[in-house]
Design a protein around this motif. Structure first.
Motif, PDB file in Angstrom:
ATOM      1  N   TYR A 120      -4.189   3.509   0.134  1.00 50.74           N
ATOM      2  CA  TYR A 120      -4.362   3.074  -1.245  1.00 50.74           C
ATOM      3  C   TYR A 120      -3.677   1.710  -1.407  1.00 50.74           C
ATOM      4  CZ  TYR A 120      -5.609   7.973  -2.031  1.00 50.74           C
ATOM      5  OH  TYR A 120      -6.209   9.226  -1.969  1.00 50.74           O
ATOM      6  N   HIS A 148      -6.810   0.285  -5.122  1.00 48.46           N
ATOM      7  CA  HIS A 148      -6.926   1.717  -5.437  1.00 48.46           C
ATOM      8  C   HIS A 148      -5.765   2.095  -6.365  1.00 48.46           C
ATOM      9  CE1 HIS A 148      -8.305   0.825  -1.279  1.00 48.46           C
ATOM     10  NE2 HIS A 148      -9.389   1.453  -1.691  1.00 48.46           N
ATOM     11  N   ASP A 186      -5.291   6.085  -7.731  1.00 44.81           N
ATOM     12  CA  ASP A 186      -4.774   6.986  -6.702  1.00 44.81           C
ATOM     13  C   ASP A 186      -3.426   6.496  -6.171  1.00 44.81           C
ATOM     14  OD1 ASP A 186      -6.712   9.045  -6.556  1.00 44.81           O
ATOM     15  OD2 ASP A 186      -8.066   7.737  -5.458  1.00 44.81           O
ATOM     16  N   GLY A 187      -3.298   5.200  -5.961  1.00 42.86           N
ATOM     17  CA  GLY A 187      -2.071   4.665  -5.403  1.00 42.86           C
ATOM     18  C   GLY A 187      -0.869   4.917  -6.297  1.00 42.86           C
ATOM     19  N   GLN A 212       0.824  -1.213   0.000  1.00 46.95           N
ATOM     20  CA  GLN A 212       0.000   0.000   0.000  1.00 46.95           C
ATOM     21  C   GLN A 212       0.851   1.253   0.000  1.00 46.95           C
ATOM     22  OE1 GLN A 212      -1.126   0.568   4.609  1.00 46.95           O
ATOM     23  NE2 GLN A 212      -1.685  -1.459   3.830  1.00 46.95           N
TER      24      GLN A 212
END
Length: 267
Positions: A154, A166, A169-170, A58
């Motif tokens: 994310y 995600h 966005d990530g 993440q």
């Protein structure tokens, strides 16, 4: 003010956690959050994390990136390792720089796991995780986490668990350069030490009040004893507890105490 515990279930959590946190009632508890008993939000969040499986790979946004997405702030965080099973590891950054398209592809097909810089960890180590750092906590680790108080994660890869990813966005907020060695404090560092000095928050490890920088007294402080006990007036806090101390209020350490102390901004 002593903060209240909030148990958080996670698919990678444990059914058995230290007795100081009470029974799990068969639930897989992954995190213990320390929250304001009045219900209002505090700018920093302290938590315990217990892992029985690997967390997702993440990343978190910076303050500016978060505000662009309608969030109040970004998320810097740091980890203090309390316990680690043999061969337990953290994933910190990537071993190779990847383009945005390459990062998306390895996240989709799962190869991102093999691009992570997996590092063996030991109790007493401290790691700062700036926004944009691709990271993951491995199985068999107990740690204390200090972070900006915002729930934004994310996920880039989650080992097939049925949770949302995600990727847009990530990938947009990710940095793919190596994790800086200067963000690590080793277990053999002096007990009384500044572990992190801003910008969003600071963290000190101390065994006595005079081992704490005087400048921190002017700030509100979050205190989490690792061992021993801290007294603030008539309130006591030990391992498994967190107490918030207002500016200029003194605290006392019992013999054998080691505590982590967090404050907003730089020292």
């Amino acid at each position: 003010m002593k903060l209240k515990q909030h148990h958080v279930e996670k698919p990678w959590g444990r059914e058995s956690i230290p007795q100081a946190f009470g029974p799990t009632n068969g639930k897989r508890i992954g995190e213990i959050w320390f929250e304001n008993p009045t219900g209002s939000d505090l700018p920093l969040l302290m938590k315990y994390i217990f892992t029985n499986e690997r967390l997702s790979i993440q990343v978190h946004p910076s303050d500016q990136q978060a505000r662009e997405r309608g969030l109040p702030r970004g998320k810097s965080e740091c980890w203090y390792i309390l316990d680690a099973e043999p061969n337990a590891r953290l994933g910190l950054g990537l071993t190779d720089e990847l383009s945005a398209d390459e990062l998306r592809q390895v996240a989709i097909d799962g190869r991102i796991e093999h691009f992570m810089d997996w590092r063996k960890v030991a109790p007493g180590e401290f790691y700062f995780i700036p926004p944009g750092t691709i990271h993951a906590i491995g199985a068999g680790i107990t740690l204390l986490e200090f972070q900006q108080n915002v729930d934004v994660t994310y996920r880039l890869f989650d080992y097939g668990r049925p949770r949302a990813l995600h990727l847009d966005d990530g990938i947009a907020v990710s940095k793919t350069d190596p994790y800086p060695e200067g963000l690590v404090r080793r277990a053999d560092a002096p007990t009384d030490a500044i572990l992190l000095d801003g910008p969003e928050f600071s963290v000190v490890r101390a065994s006595r009040p005079d081992g704490i920088p005087a400048s921190i007294d002017a700030s509100r402080r979050w205190v989490m004893p690792v061992t021993g006990q801290v007294a603030v007036g008539d309130e006591l806090a030990g391992p498994g507890e967190c107490i918030v101390i207002e500016p200029a209020v003194a605290m006392e350490f019992a013999n054998g105490t080691i505590a982590l102390i967090g404050s907003e901004g730089a020292l």
